[in-house]
Design an enzyme around this catalytic site. Structure first.
Site, PDB file in Angstrom:
ATOM      1  N   ARG A   1      42.651  27.296  44.287  1.00 10.48           N
ATOM      2  CA  ARG A   1      42.535  27.488  42.902  1.00 10.48           C
ATOM      3  C   ARG A   1      42.734  25.667  42.672  1.00 10.48           C
ATOM      4  O   ARG A   1      44.024  25.166  42.983  1.00 10.48           O
ATOM      5  CB  ARG A   1      43.774  28.631  42.355  1.00 10.48           C
ATOM      6  CG  ARG A   1      43.636  29.720  41.967  1.00 10.48           C
ATOM      7  CD  ARG A   1      42.191  30.029  41.480  1.00 10.48           C
ATOM      8  NE  ARG A   1      42.204  31.505  41.643  1.00 10.48           N
ATOM      9  CZ  ARG A   1      40.952  32.350  42.000  1.00 10.48           C
ATOM     10  NH1 ARG A   1      40.096  31.795  42.830  1.00 10.48           N
ATOM     11  NH2 ARG A   1      40.655  33.863  42.257  1.00 10.48           N
TER      12      ARG A   1
ATOM     13  N   GLU B   1      37.904  24.485  35.053  1.00  8.41           N
ATOM     14  CA  GLU B   1      36.712  25.228  35.492  1.00  8.41           C
ATOM     15  C   GLU B   1      36.688  25.836  34.493  1.00  8.41           C
ATOM     16  O   GLU B   1      36.903  26.666  33.980  1.00  8.41           O
ATOM     17  CB  GLU B   1      37.423  25.587  36.913  1.00  8.41           C
ATOM     18  CG  GLU B   1      36.125  26.248  37.904  1.00  8.41           C
ATOM     19  CD  GLU B   1      36.844  27.250  38.907  1.00  8.41           C
ATOM     20  OE1 GLU B   1      36.460  28.560  38.808  1.00  8.41           O
ATOM     21  OE2 GLU B   1      37.683  26.619  39.196  1.00  8.41           O
TER      22      GLU B   1
ATOM     23  N   HIS C   1      32.479  26.987  42.443  1.00 11.04           N
ATOM     24  CA  HIS C   1      33.229  28.123  42.891  1.00 11.04           C
ATOM     25  C   HIS C   1      32.549  29.703  43.426  1.00 11.04           C
ATOM     26  O   HIS C   1      32.696  30.674  42.591  1.00 11.04           O
ATOM     27  CB  HIS C   1      34.064  29.123  41.798  1.00 11.04           C
ATOM     28  CG  HIS C   1      35.515  29.959  41.737  1.00 11.04           C
ATOM     29  ND1 HIS C   1      36.681  29.988  40.939  1.00 11.04           N
ATOM     30  CD2 HIS C   1      36.011  30.723  43.079  1.00 11.04           C
ATOM     31  CE1 HIS C   1      37.061  30.299  41.618  1.00 11.04           C
ATOM     32  NE2 HIS C   1      36.921  31.272  42.964  1.00 11.04           N
TER      33      HIS C   1
HETATM   34  C1  DGY Z   1      39.035  35.075  44.501  1.00  7.11           C
HETATM   35  O1  DGY Z   1      38.646  36.861  44.761  1.00  7.11           O
HETATM   36  O2  DGY Z   1      39.708  34.730  43.828  1.00  7.11           O
HETATM   37  C2  DGY Z   1      37.429  33.963  44.497  1.00  7.11           C
HETATM   38  O3  DGY Z   1      38.268  33.283  44.078  1.00  7.11           O
HETATM   39  C3  DGY Z   1      36.405  34.062  43.816  1.00  7.11           C
HETATM   40  O4  DGY Z   1      35.600  35.105  44.690  1.00  7.11           O
END
Ligand code: DGY
Length: 327
Positions: free
Chosen positions: A237, A266, A285
């Site tokens: 993240r 983001e 992402h």
């Molecule tokens: C998640 O699943 O948390 C990712 O960031 C997106 O696939």
């Protein structure tokens, strides 16, 4: 029963919901619904199939009292206030496991691309700048034999470590606690405290969830501990890294480069200073974005939702046990 899906998702997920006999409303826009749009669209819905772009908090739940379950099509759930859901009897589900290998693959795509300056070199060719074979052109860093530092040694961190053996790397990791000896032995990985890992690694890759403890885990102090030719990879993240500190480190060339599939903010605006830094690759992402994996995520998210709405234990819920302990 009516369920709301907050964006178009792979058909496999929609089919599961339709087979269960629900009225399925799919948000039609290419962008996430705003808070107001979601409140209006999900009025009277029994369940929500959400993405990481939707913030599910106490205010939203209070405005949508008919919601009984929220199923996130993601392994991460920092967009959901799980406590607020539990307090209101709302089941929360996520989609772990199905994306582990695909995300680990993409982490490696970023590692290799940053180390060997793949994007920068390919862009030069597209611009017509390939004049000859250059002994000093696009020199990168070797990955084979380097030290790989993995921050967060859960499912994805371990899958990244597994791939490192083919590169003959030294693998070090850090986490809240040391993993059992068998796992360390199998993955040939050594536990180190974070500071030591940062100081010894050539490649640092982040695989922790975003929590109050991991927010800005990598800030100016941590970046200063890294080797000058080290690189930072983030597929976890964006907010795990202090973006301003990273920009400063990259600008001053105190780091070799960064590969970021997630950013804070983001999406990253096109004029963001991070994009002016040398040797930075930013992708939107997409670490879990393979056709098969996104279909599996959609299916699991839908199966979770169906089970929760039927009052059955969902395959992957965060609070089912807690809710049922409470009776
Ligand atoms: C998640 O699943 O948390 C990712 O960031 C997106 O696939």
């Amino acid at each position: 029963m009516r369920v709301v899906v907050t964006r178009r998702i792979p058909e496999t997920g929609i089919e599961v919901l339709q087979r269960a006999g629900y009225e399925v409303s799919i948000w039609p826009g290419p962008l996430p619904p705003t808070r107001e749009e979601l409140l209006e669209f999900a009025k009277d819905a029994d369940g929500l199939l959400t993405l990481l772009t939707e913030r599910i908090d106490a205010k939203l739940l209070d405005a949508l009292p008919s919601i009984k379950a929220v199923s996130n099509m993601a392994v991460g759930f920092d967009n959901i206030d799980v406590e607020a859901c539990t307090a209101r009897g709302v089941v929360v589900c996520i989609t772990p496991d199905v994306l582990t290998e695909t995300t680990a693959d993409f982490t490696w795509a970023l590692i290799l691309a940053v180390a060997r300056r793949v994007c920068e070199a390919a862009e030069a060719v597209h611009r017509g700048q390939w004049r000859t074979w250059e002994p000093l052109g696009f020199l990168g860093q070797d990955v084979a034999g380097a030290t790989l530092g993995i921050v967060g040694f859960g499912r994805i961190g371990q899958a990244v470590a597994r791939r490192a053996s083919g590169f003959g790397m030294r693998v070090v990791y850090t986490d809240r606690e040391q993993r059992p000896h068998e796992i360390e032995q199998q993955l040939r990985a050594t536990f180190l405290p974070l500071d030591q890992l940062l100081a010894e690694s050539d490649i640092v890759t982040l695989h922790v969830p975003l929590t109050p403890e991991t927010r800005k885990l990598i800030g100016a102090r941590e970046l200063a501990l890294m080797k000058p030719n080290a690189m930072l990879i983030n597929t976890a993240r964006g907010a795990v890294v202090d973006t301003d500190a990273l920009v400063a480190a990259l600008r001053d060339r105190r780091l070799w480069g960064a590969g970021l599939d997630v950013t804070d903010p983001e999406p990253l605006p096109a004029d963001h200073p991070l994009l002016q830094c040398p040797n930075v690759i930013v992708t939107p992402h997409i670490a879990s974005a393979s056709e098969v994996t996104r279909a599996r995520m959609a299916q699991l998210a839908a199966e979770n939702l169906v089970a929760a709405l039927r009052g059955e234990r969902p395959p992957r819920s965060l609070n089912w046990d807690e809710l049922h302990r409470k009776g």
